[in-house]
Scaffold this motif. Structure first.
Motif, PDB file in Angstrom:
ATOM      1  N   LEU A   1       0.829  -1.202   0.000  1.00 58.93           N
ATOM      2  CA  LEU A   1       0.000   0.000   0.000  1.00 58.93           C
ATOM      3  C   LEU A   1       0.870   1.261   0.000  1.00 58.93           C
ATOM      4  O   LEU A   1       0.594   2.215  -0.731  1.00 58.93           O
ATOM      5  CB  LEU A   1      -0.935  -0.003   1.209  1.00 58.93           C
ATOM      6  CG  LEU A   1      -1.857   1.215   1.365  1.00 58.93           C
ATOM      7  CD1 LEU A   1      -2.741   1.368   0.137  1.00 58.93           C
ATOM      8  CD2 LEU A   1      -2.707   1.071   2.627  1.00 58.93           C
ATOM      9  N   ARG A   2       1.935   1.238   0.788  1.00 54.24           N
ATOM     10  CA  ARG A   2       2.847   2.395   0.790  1.00 54.24           C
ATOM     11  C   ARG A   2       3.458   2.607  -0.596  1.00 54.24           C
ATOM     12  O   ARG A   2       3.570   3.736  -1.077  1.00 54.24           O
ATOM     13  CB  ARG A   2       3.954   2.201   1.825  1.00 54.24           C
ATOM     14  CG  ARG A   2       3.478   2.284   3.268  1.00 54.24           C
ATOM     15  CD  ARG A   2       4.642   2.132   4.243  1.00 54.24           C
ATOM     16  NE  ARG A   2       4.190   2.134   5.628  1.00 54.24           N
ATOM     17  CZ  ARG A   2       3.981   3.227   6.348  1.00 54.24           C
ATOM     18  NH1 ARG A   2       4.186   4.420   5.789  1.00 54.24           N
ATOM     19  NH2 ARG A   2       3.574   3.150   7.603  1.00 54.24           N
ATOM     20  N   GLU A   3       3.847   1.516  -1.233  1.00 58.82           N
ATOM     21  CA  GLU A   3       4.438   1.631  -2.568  1.00 58.82           C
ATOM     22  C   GLU A   3       3.400   2.137  -3.572  1.00 58.82           C
ATOM     23  O   GLU A   3       3.723   2.958  -4.445  1.00 58.82           O
ATOM     24  CB  GLU A   3       4.988   0.275  -2.999  1.00 58.82           C
ATOM     25  CG  GLU A   3       6.200  -0.179  -2.186  1.00 58.82           C
ATOM     26  CD  GLU A   3       6.646  -1.587  -2.542  1.00 58.82           C
ATOM     27  OE1 GLU A   3       5.949  -2.226  -3.377  1.00 58.82           O
ATOM     28  OE2 GLU A   3       7.665  -2.046  -1.996  1.00 58.82           O
ATOM     29  N   ALA A   4       2.164   1.658  -3.450  1.00 59.54           N
ATOM     30  CA  ALA A   4       1.110   2.108  -4.367  1.00 59.54           C
ATOM     31  C   ALA A   4       0.826   3.595  -4.199  1.00 59.54           C
ATOM     32  O   ALA A   4       0.615   4.314  -5.178  1.00 59.54           O
ATOM     33  CB  ALA A   4      -0.167   1.289  -4.142  1.00 59.54           C
ATOM     34  N   ILE A   5       0.834   4.055  -2.951  1.00 57.22           N
ATOM     35  CA  ILE A   5       0.605   5.487  -2.704  1.00 57.22           C
ATOM     36  C   ILE A   5       1.738   6.304  -3.291  1.00 57.22           C
ATOM     37  O   ILE A   5       1.525   7.334  -3.952  1.00 57.22           O
ATOM     38  CB  ILE A   5       0.451   5.742  -1.195  1.00 57.22           C
ATOM     39  CG1 ILE A   5      -0.829   5.096  -0.674  1.00 57.22           C
ATOM     40  CG2 ILE A   5       0.436   7.242  -0.903  1.00 57.22           C
ATOM     41  CD1 ILE A   5      -0.943   5.102   0.841  1.00 57.22           C
ATOM     42  N   ALA A   6       2.983   5.859  -3.057  1.00 58.99           N
ATOM     43  CA  ALA A   6       4.139   6.598  -3.570  1.00 58.99           C
ATOM     44  C   ALA A   6       4.123   6.649  -5.092  1.00 58.99           C
ATOM     45  O   ALA A   6       4.524   7.652  -5.698  1.00 58.99           O
ATOM     46  CB  ALA A   6       5.433   5.957  -3.068  1.00 58.99           C
TER      47      ALA A   6
ATOM     48  N   ALA B   1      -0.510   4.696  -7.701  1.00 61.82           N
ATOM     49  CA  ALA B   1      -1.123   3.573  -8.388  1.00 61.82           C
ATOM     50  C   ALA B   1      -2.554   3.317  -7.929  1.00 61.82           C
ATOM     51  O   ALA B   1      -3.190   2.386  -8.408  1.00 61.82           O
ATOM     52  CB  ALA B   1      -0.280   2.307  -8.175  1.00 61.82           C
ATOM     53  N   LEU B   2      -3.061   4.112  -6.983  1.00 61.21           N
ATOM     54  CA  LEU B   2      -4.453   3.974  -6.578  1.00 61.21           C
ATOM     55  C   LEU B   2      -5.355   4.655  -7.611  1.00 61.21           C
ATOM     56  O   LEU B   2      -4.901   5.475  -8.404  1.00 61.21           O
ATOM     57  CB  LEU B   2      -4.659   4.591  -5.198  1.00 61.21           C
ATOM     58  CG  LEU B   2      -3.824   3.989  -4.058  1.00 61.21           C
ATOM     59  CD1 LEU B   2      -4.085   4.741  -2.760  1.00 61.21           C
ATOM     60  CD2 LEU B   2      -4.148   2.517  -3.887  1.00 61.21           C
TER      61      LEU B   2
END
Length: 801
Positions: free
Chosen positions: A551-556, A559-560
């Motif tokens: 989730l942290r990687e997706a936010i960075a 990708a959401l």
């Protein structure tokens, strides 16, 4: 903030305050100075208000709360004690607030707290403000960096007494033969006619050769062997002069602490000793060789309560309770009360006789404070239970024995709701009762501790089946209602994780981690239960951590995705707006349910950054929709705890070009449960921007009607559970009609969520519901597909869509 930024921010505040006062002709208004105007300084500020004589911290910025080292919102300043704000901060804050209110002028003053032998000093600015309702407020602001002063080093350097730390040196047979000087202060070096640099690391007999075989060296050796105390002695200096010293020795193993007091002047001034004796504020007396008191000063008669004649009939031994050699003693006064004293004595000539001069320093309060500090260092101030530090020590000791031992980690279910709805005093009262029930459940060999917040731990040597029974007894005991003062009974319950030594490990930290993992499994399994650690639980925990990492990687990587679900007018079926909903398409997991990743975002604090991103993205997308279509964005309670939510919304509108009236912000009851002045002020500031405010999931909370009293919402969203019950439960129709009627009487639009059937739509139409939302019309769709649907829905929306 940097030092320059802080200084600039403080000067800016002062400039605005003086300008506002000149314009207003009186105290500047809180609404003009604070609401939306603090900017980056908001984190470093706190607002004080309340009735006269009873000030409270109404809200506290994040940096200010970190400086307080405890939660600050709604903290009373009038009756704060050592337990509330240790180290003197309570008195400093009260004085600053009092000076500001008394003088109606800005006040700058230092605030100092003492912890661990270090003084922490921070500049504080206080600004007097007034509300438009004539209430007096004070804005406090951290006005600079915090400076640290090591009090021990300061005292060590500043005292006139010589202070020496030395280590014993032993021969091959283990006998102490000499000492090495580890440290000394300037006063000690001067007494030895040396320097600190020259004397440090020297052997004592190298520094003072005459000590070899002397009584002085024997005293030091005896101290290492446990015979500590004090004595007076005279030593020749290298320059031929004589050094008269009072020597106090304290030993910890092979380490010695030696205090040297130069008494040469006292011996040189024997002629004036009587004057010094009689008028000395320290209780003193002279005793003959038989111990009978020959003379006593006024300070002693006053402190001990004996008339002079009675004191002179005493023996010095009559004052001591179980007299022991050494400086630390306990004395009894005339009224029977006991005091702790430090006793200093030495020979002195008196009227041709050999006498002993005794001086006593009352250290009763100091000893009491030391005992209290020692207890506080290892016990929880609220419950009196051992704290995490002491519990970890006891756990390590138990594991080290090699015998089986059980560890229970537990926390309360929904404890935060008690704090949020009833207040922190009620939460504190609940924690104290929890501690009492845990003590009652514990076997004789057990230990219970409060690890922090609503987390507790139990240590017991019970065999495994009995340990499981203890866990069940605790769950049952904490599941019974708690009677809180001034409140109705409260029921919370508890979840417990269990780890066993040596079965699950022999390292205390490993055991705590495994018990915590089992606790997490108990909570995930429905709460109010217990779980014994199993290796598979580690895999489940690792899975959650992997989800958090992804989730942290997706936010960075942004990708959401934001999907949109239309809101439809009940009568015309025209699209009136769309709700922005967060979606996550994982490259390996596929679509991850919001019910899975949103709680992770909330628990880790990521939700605030995600919410800001969704707001900006939704505003940019809605700016391209037809002019009559609004966008609804959810605000999490965490976003209300950020210092600049209003600025974030204003920037999203400005950067997107979206008209404020087309933005609808939805809040949950959690924001209203935290019904603080700050949250209500933020809601009013958001309304002032021109946006609309809706309350989501109405009817599922504890006091929903009260929310409508404290803030005039634009829209009420009826929870989907009521919509689903239409046609199945007779009460559902009555509740929905009541909410719709209430909204209409207050001028608020009502929206029904979760509409999935034509029958539900018909029932809502008959009840007069204004808008509907649900799968009957459309699932949440990506922005590109929504633009196509909006183009097709230029005519009234059809249920077939």
């Amino acid at each position: 903030m940097s030092g320059d930024a802080t200084r600039n921010g403080i000067e800016g505040l002062l400039h605005r305050w003086h300008a506002a006062r000149a314009a207003a002709g009186g105290l500047p208004a809180y609404e003009d100075m604070v609401l939306g105007n603090l900017g980056r300084m908001a984190s470093r500020t706190a607002l004080v208000g309340g009735p006269p004589g009873h000030p409270r911290l109404l809200w506290v910025g994040e940096a200010f709360e970190g400086w307080l080292a405890r939660p600050g919102a709604d903290l009373p300043l009038k009756d704060l004690a050592l337990d509330d704000l240790p180290g003197g901060l309570a008195q400093s804050l009260r004085e600053i607030v009092g000076d500001v209110l008394a003088g109606a002028e800005p006040v700058r003053a230092p605030c100092t707290r003492v912890a661990g032998g270090v003084a922490y000093t921070t500049g504080m600015l206080g600004l007097p403000l007034a509300t438009r309702g004539a209430e007096r407020l004070v804005l406090l602001c951290l006005a600079g960096a915090t400076t640290r002063t090591n009090l021990l080093k300061t005292l060590f350097r500043s005292t006139r007494q010589g202070m020496v730390a030395a280590a014993a040196m032993r021969d091959g047979a283990g006998a102490v033969r000499d000492f090495r000087v580890l440290a000394l202060n300037d006063a000690a070096a001067a007494m030895l006619r040396s320097t600190v640099e020259t004397a440090q690391w020297q052997r004592l007999t190298t520094l003072l050769p005459h000590l070899r075989g002397s009584a002085a060296l024997a005293h030091l050796v005896a101290a290492v062997e446990g015979q500590t105390g004090g004595y007076e002695a005279s030593y020749p200096r290298p320059d031929g002069t004589t050094l008269h010293l009072r020597i106090e020795i304290a030993a910890i193993g092979d380490l010695l602490g030696v205090t040297l007091t130069d008494i040469g002047d006292l011996k040189a001034r024997e002629a004036s000793a009587r004057l010094l004796f009689e008028h000395n504020p320290v209780p003193m007396w002279l005793a003959g060789e038989d111990g009978a008191v020959l003379a006593v000063n006024d300070a002693a008669t006053a402190h001990y309560g004996f008339p002079r004649e009675d004191f002179l009939s005493l023996s010095a031994r009559d004052l001591a309770v179980a007299p022991e050699p050494g400086a630390a003693q306990r004395h009894r006064r005339r009224d029977g009360s006991l005091i702790d004293v430090e006793v200093f004595s030495g020979p002195i000539p008196f009227e041709g006789l050999s006498a002993t001069l005794t001086a006593c320093v009352d250290v009763t309060e100091q000893r009491r404070a030391e005992r209290r500090i020692a207890h506080m260092a290892h016990h929880d101030a609220l419950t009196g239970l051992p704290n995490r530090v002491l519990f970890h020590r006891r756990l390590a000791e138990a594991v080290a024995t090699g015998r089986p031992v059980g560890l229970l980690c537990l926390d309360l279910d929904h404890f935060k709701l008690v704090n949020d709805t009833l207040g922190h005093p009620a939460g504190d009262a609940l924690l104290r009762q929890v501690a009492e029930r845990l003590r009652a459940c514990l076997p004789a060999d057990g230990l219970v501790a409060r690890l922090g917040g609503d987390e507790f731990a139990v240590l017991s040597a019970l065999p495994s089946p009995a340990l499981i029974g203890l866990a069940d007894a605790i769950v049952a005991a904490l599941g019974r209602p708690f009677a809180l003062p001034d409140h109705q009974d409260v029921t919370v319950g508890a979840s417990i994780g269990i780890a066993l030594a040596p079965e699950h490990g022999e390292d205390p930290d490993v055991l705590l981690r495994k018990a915590d993992t089992a606790l997490y499994a108990a909570k995930a399994g429905g709460r109010r239960t217990r779980r014994l650690f199993e290796p598979a639980m580690d895999a489940a925990l690792q899975g959650r951590r992997a989800l958090e990492r992804d989730l942290r990687e997706a936010i960075a990587a942004e990708a959401l995705e934001v999907h949109y679900q239309p809101l439809v007018a009940t009568g015309s079926l025209a699209v009136t707006g769309c709700e922005a909903l967060l979606r996550w398409r994982h490259p390996e997991r596929g679509f991850v349910s919001p019910a899975t990743f949103i709680p992770v975002a909330e628990e880790t604090g990521l939700i605030a950054a995600v919410g800001e991103w969704v707001l900006a993205r939704a505003c940019r997308e809605a700016a391209g929709w037809p002019g009559g279509v609004r966008v609804a964005v959810n605000l999490s309670p965490a976003q209300f705890r950020t210092p600049d939510l209003v600025g974030t919304v204003a920037r999203a509108l400005a950067e997107s070009g979206l008209h404020p009236a087309r933005l609808e912000l939805e809040i949950t009851e959690q924001v209203m449960l935290e019904e603080t002045t700050a949250n209500l002020a933020v809601l009013h500031q958001l309304r002032a921007l021109g946006v609309r405010i809706a309350i989501d999931d109405f009817g599922t909370g504890y006091a929903s009607l009260s929310y409508l009293r404290v803030f005039p919402f634009d829209k009420i969203k009826i929870d989907r559970s009521f919509t689903a019950a239409l046609g199945r439960e007779a009460t559902a129709v009555a509740i929905v009609q009541a909410v719709i009627g209430l909204g209409a009487s207050l001028g608020m639009t009502t929206v029904a969520e979760g509409v999935e059937t034509e029958a539900q739509l018909a029932a809502l139409r008959r009840s007069g519901c204004g808008e509907v939302q649900g799968f009957l019309f459309s699932r949440p769709v990506p922005a590109t597909e929504l633009r196509r649907l909006l183009g097709e829905a230029a005519a009234p929306w059809t249920a077939a869509a």
